[in-house]
Write a protein that holds these residues in place. Structure first.
Motif, short mmCIF file in Angstrom:
data_model
loop_
_atom_site.label_atom_id
_atom_site.label_comp_id
_atom_site.label_asym_id
_atom_site.label_seq_id
_atom_site.Cartn_x
_atom_site.Cartn_y
_atom_site.Cartn_z
N THR A 149 72.19 7.55 15.75
CA THR A 149 73.71 7.48 16.44
C THR A 149 73.34 7.02 18.00
O THR A 149 74.10 6.17 18.50
N CYS A 167 57.62 17.11 7.71
CA CYS A 167 58.56 17.97 7.49
C CYS A 167 57.83 19.45 6.81
O CYS A 167 58.22 20.23 7.14
N HIS A 202 66.55 23.83 11.40
CA HIS A 202 67.73 23.26 10.92
C HIS A 202 68.02 21.95 12.02
O HIS A 202 68.41 20.95 11.34
N MET A 203 67.72 22.04 13.22
CA MET A 203 67.74 21.03 14.03
C MET A 203 66.86 19.89 13.76
O MET A 203 67.31 18.65 13.97
N SER A 206 63.05 16.88 17.07
CA SER A 206 62.54 15.96 16.14
C SER A 206 61.06 15.83 15.98
O SER A 206 60.61 15.61 15.02
N SER A 265 62.58 8.02 9.21
CA SER A 265 62.77 8.76 7.96
C SER A 265 61.30 9.11 7.59
O SER A 265 60.97 10.15 6.99
N GLU A 312 69.44 11.67 12.16
CA GLU A 312 70.91 11.16 12.35
C GLU A 312 71.46 11.10 13.90
O GLU A 312 71.83 10.18 14.36
N LEU A 313 70.81 12.00 14.71
CA LEU A 313 71.22 11.81 16.20
C LEU A 313 70.55 10.96 16.70
O LEU A 313 71.28 10.04 17.63
N GLN A 355 59.55 11.45 9.63
CA GLN A 355 60.37 13.03 9.30
C GLN A 355 59.67 13.68 8.13
O GLN A 355 59.20 14.65 7.91
N LEU A 373 66.05 18.91 10.69
CA LEU A 373 66.68 18.06 9.90
C LEU A 373 67.68 17.03 10.42
O LEU A 373 67.98 15.99 9.76
N ASN A 374 68.36 17.62 11.19
CA ASN A 374 69.31 16.79 11.77
C ASN A 374 69.27 15.97 12.87
O ASN A 374 70.01 14.80 13.24
N GLU A 375 68.04 15.63 13.36
CA GLU A 375 67.76 14.97 14.56
C GLU A 375 67.53 13.34 14.22
O GLU A 375 67.86 12.48 14.86
#
Length: 362
Positions: free
Chosen positions: A345, A320, A334-335, A87, A313, A341-342, A316, A337-339
């Motif tokens: 969570t 980005c 790709h990781m 991230s 956000s 949400e991780l 990021q 962009l998904n961090e």
């Protein structure tokens, strides 16, 4: 919301100096370079920073200014590649989170780095914890000690050798201050381990800013920095009130990932944390109740997805475009962009776990 451009630092080395720097990643002998930021041009010394992170393809740098001696009120700067954090946000999120809790914490900002006109990617510029750190916050003069290894565990026993320490200063390196300040540190460590329970509350209040420590403990328990209890911090000794305070440092292994960048279970670190000082403080009913109150408040306000989502956000979005061009992160784009949400969570699950565990403090 308009996205601000990242500040860009340009490091220029003579080819032979750059070759020397890269030929031995473990060298502590600095090489000279020129640092350009906007219209400013400064002469600096540069070495790689960190221990295991020196092995990464994307290096981190320690920069010291010498002509002029300071830049924007500091004498040195740490440029972290955050290579093991997909991230690139966790360190900054953590340090800002501690500041939000009222804990002394280094400032940080993301930036783009060029070396000899080659783009090296996104970095996190970290403020050094030293006399300039104190001056910037209008704090009384004092000593700063870095916790340089796991023996900074507030114990008489070595985490490394599993034996009695040969010195009470083991695990610490004085960054600024006087040799006379070492006596206060040694007395602090000795008293933590030798004071009887009946007299501990009275003693510790004369050596430690207890309120700050309990907030620090709550913060580290929330973000779950496993190494932070015996490492990853600096100690500030305030000569005016003779109290010690802890300052967080190197918090990339947080918010759901470990030091290797792998997933860390949200129930991994217990609510009491660990180290000798925390154990002794939480054995005092008054402090245990107060820690319960502090943590309860944080879990309702600061450590929530509602509070953190916008910050995550925003950061990021800001970095980005620079991440997508980072030559070292092509396989991790790709990781990245998904961090977000991780991380969110993790906050949700960690928050629920800690709320369930609060009864242990009653």
């Amino acid at each position: 919301m308009a996205i601000r451009n990242l500040p860009t630092y340009h490091l220029h080395f003579h080819p032979l100096d750059l070759f020397e720097l890269r030929s031995d990643i473990w060298s502590e002998v600095p090489v000279q370079a020129t640092l350009k930021n906007r219209k400013k041009k400064l002469q600096v010394d540069v070495v790689y920073r960190g221990s295991h992170i020196r092995k990464f393809k994307k290096k981190s740098y320690h920069i010291q200014f010498y002509k002029p001696k300071t830049f924007k009120g500091v004498k040195e700067l740490h440029l972290n590649s955050e290579f093991n954090d997909p991230s690139l946000l966790r360190n900054k999120l953590s340090l800002d989170f501690f500041s939000q809790l009222g804990i002394l914490s280094p400032k940080s900002h993301h930036m783009a780095l060029n070396i000899n006109s080659n783009y090296e990617g996104v970095y996190l510029a970290l403020e050094s914890v030293d006399e300039h750190f104190l001056k910037d916050r209008c704090l009384p003069p004092g000593a700063i000690y870095y916790a340089v290894n796991d023996d900074a565990n507030f114990s008489l026993m070595s985490e490394i050798d599993q034996d009695v320490k040969k010195s009470l200063k083991v695990g610490y390196e004085r960054k600024c201050g006087h040799k006379a300040d070492d006596l206060a540190l040694e007395k602090f460590i000795y008293n933590i381990n030798s004071t009887p329970p009946a007299k501990f509350e009275e003693m510790i209040s004369k050596h430690l800013h207890v309120e700050q420590y309990l907030k620090w403990l709550a913060g580290i328990v929330c973000v779950q920095n496993f190494d932070g209890f015996v490492h990853n911090y600096a100690l500030y000794y305030n000569r005016k009130n003779h109290l010690f305070q802890l300052i967080p440092w190197d918090y990339d292994a947080t918010w759901g990932r470990d030091v290797n960048g792998k997933d860390l279970h949200p129930e991994y670190v217990r609510i009491e944390g660990f180290n000798t000082l925390s154990a002794r403080l939480l054995a005092v009913p008054t402090y245990r109740r107060h820690y319960h109150e502090i943590l309860t408040s944080i879990l309702e306000t600061e450590f929530t997805t509602r509070n953190m989502e916008t910050k995550i956000s925003s950061l990021q979005e800001q970095i980005c475009p620079y991440v997508q061009k980072d030559p070292y992160l092509k396989d991790k784009a790709h990781m990245f962009l998904n961090e977000a949400e991780l991380i969110l969570t993790f906050i949700k699950k960690r928050n629920a776990y800690l709320k369930k565990e609060l009864k242990k403090l009653q």
